[in-house]
Design a protein around this motif. Sequence first.
Motif, PDB file in Angstrom:
ATOM      1  N   VAL A 177       0.873  -1.176   0.000  1.00 25.98           N
ATOM      2  CA  VAL A 177       0.000   0.000   0.000  1.00 25.98           C
ATOM      3  C   VAL A 177       0.907   1.221   0.000  1.00 25.98           C
ATOM      4  O   VAL A 177       1.723   1.403   0.909  1.00 25.98           O
ATOM      5  CB  VAL A 177      -0.919   0.009   1.242  1.00 25.98           C
ATOM      6  N   LEU A 178       0.780   2.046  -1.040  1.00 25.96           N
ATOM      7  CA  LEU A 178       1.629   3.222  -1.173  1.00 25.96           C
ATOM      8  C   LEU A 178       0.859   4.484  -0.817  1.00 25.96           C
ATOM      9  O   LEU A 178      -0.317   4.618  -1.124  1.00 25.96           O
ATOM     10  CB  LEU A 178       2.165   3.341  -2.600  1.00 25.96           C
ATOM     11  N   THR A 179       1.559   5.398  -0.172  1.00 28.23           N
ATOM     12  CA  THR A 179       1.015   6.701   0.170  1.00 28.23           C
ATOM     13  C   THR A 179       1.910   7.751  -0.474  1.00 28.23           C
ATOM     14  O   THR A 179       3.134   7.688  -0.358  1.00 28.23           O
ATOM     15  CB  THR A 179       0.999   6.905   1.700  1.00 28.23           C
ATOM     16  N   THR A 232       3.168  11.714  -1.043  1.00 30.01           N
ATOM     17  CA  THR A 232       3.300  13.042  -0.461  1.00 30.01           C
ATOM     18  C   THR A 232       3.888  13.947  -1.533  1.00 30.01           C
ATOM     19  O   THR A 232       4.939  13.629  -2.104  1.00 30.01           O
ATOM     20  CB  THR A 232       4.240  13.025   0.764  1.00 30.01           C
ATOM     21  N   THR A 278       7.216  14.170  -5.753  1.00 32.54           N
ATOM     22  CA  THR A 278       6.249  13.262  -5.139  1.00 32.54           C
ATOM     23  C   THR A 278       7.014  12.081  -4.561  1.00 32.54           C
ATOM     24  O   THR A 278       7.756  11.413  -5.275  1.00 32.54           O
ATOM     25  CB  THR A 278       5.208  12.762  -6.159  1.00 32.54           C
ATOM     26  N   TYR A 332       6.719   8.447  -2.596  1.00 29.03           N
ATOM     27  CA  TYR A 332       5.811   7.329  -2.315  1.00 29.03           C
ATOM     28  C   TYR A 332       6.430   6.465  -1.232  1.00 29.03           C
ATOM     29  O   TYR A 332       7.561   6.005  -1.369  1.00 29.03           O
ATOM     30  CB  TYR A 332       5.582   6.492  -3.578  1.00 29.03           C
ATOM     31  N   HIS A 333       5.677   6.272  -0.153  1.00 27.39           N
ATOM     32  CA  HIS A 333       6.111   5.428   0.958  1.00 27.39           C
ATOM     33  C   HIS A 333       5.216   4.189   1.032  1.00 27.39           C
ATOM     34  O   HIS A 333       4.023   4.269   0.720  1.00 27.39           O
ATOM     35  CB  HIS A 333       6.015   6.197   2.285  1.00 27.39           C
ATOM     36  N   ASP A 334       5.790   3.069   1.446  1.00 29.04           N
ATOM     37  CA  ASP A 334       4.997   1.845   1.603  1.00 29.04           C
ATOM     38  C   ASP A 334       4.319   1.826   2.973  1.00 29.04           C
ATOM     39  O   ASP A 334       4.423   2.781   3.752  1.00 29.04           O
ATOM     40  CB  ASP A 334       5.838   0.587   1.356  1.00 29.04           C
ATOM     41  N   GLN A 335       3.620   0.751   3.252  1.00 31.70           N
ATOM     42  CA  GLN A 335       2.864   0.631   4.500  1.00 31.70           C
ATOM     43  C   GLN A 335       3.749   0.624   5.744  1.00 31.70           C
ATOM     44  O   GLN A 335       3.256   0.839   6.852  1.00 31.70           O
ATOM     45  CB  GLN A 335       1.967  -0.625   4.465  1.00 31.70           C
TER      46      GLN A 335
END
Length: 70
Positions: free
Chosen positions: A16-18, A20, A44, A46-49
């Motif tokens: 699951v990527l978020t 910022t 941008t 992208y961080h994982d869970q």
Amino acid sequence: VTGVQTCALPICPGDVLTATVKQGEGWEKEGKRSGKLIFSETITEYHDQNGELVITARGVGVRTERPVDQ
């Protein structure tokens, strides 16, 4: 608009990527037909869970000071 993506870690199915988004650098250059060219960078991340940074994407957009003379 142009862009570059840098992968820091592999992404796996089910991750699951978020994302910022933040502003990067900005700069100007004098154009020949449209006056000043104004460049802006958007970053941008992208961080994982687990909160680990997996991808950094950088994009650069440009706008003109006035419409381009035809």
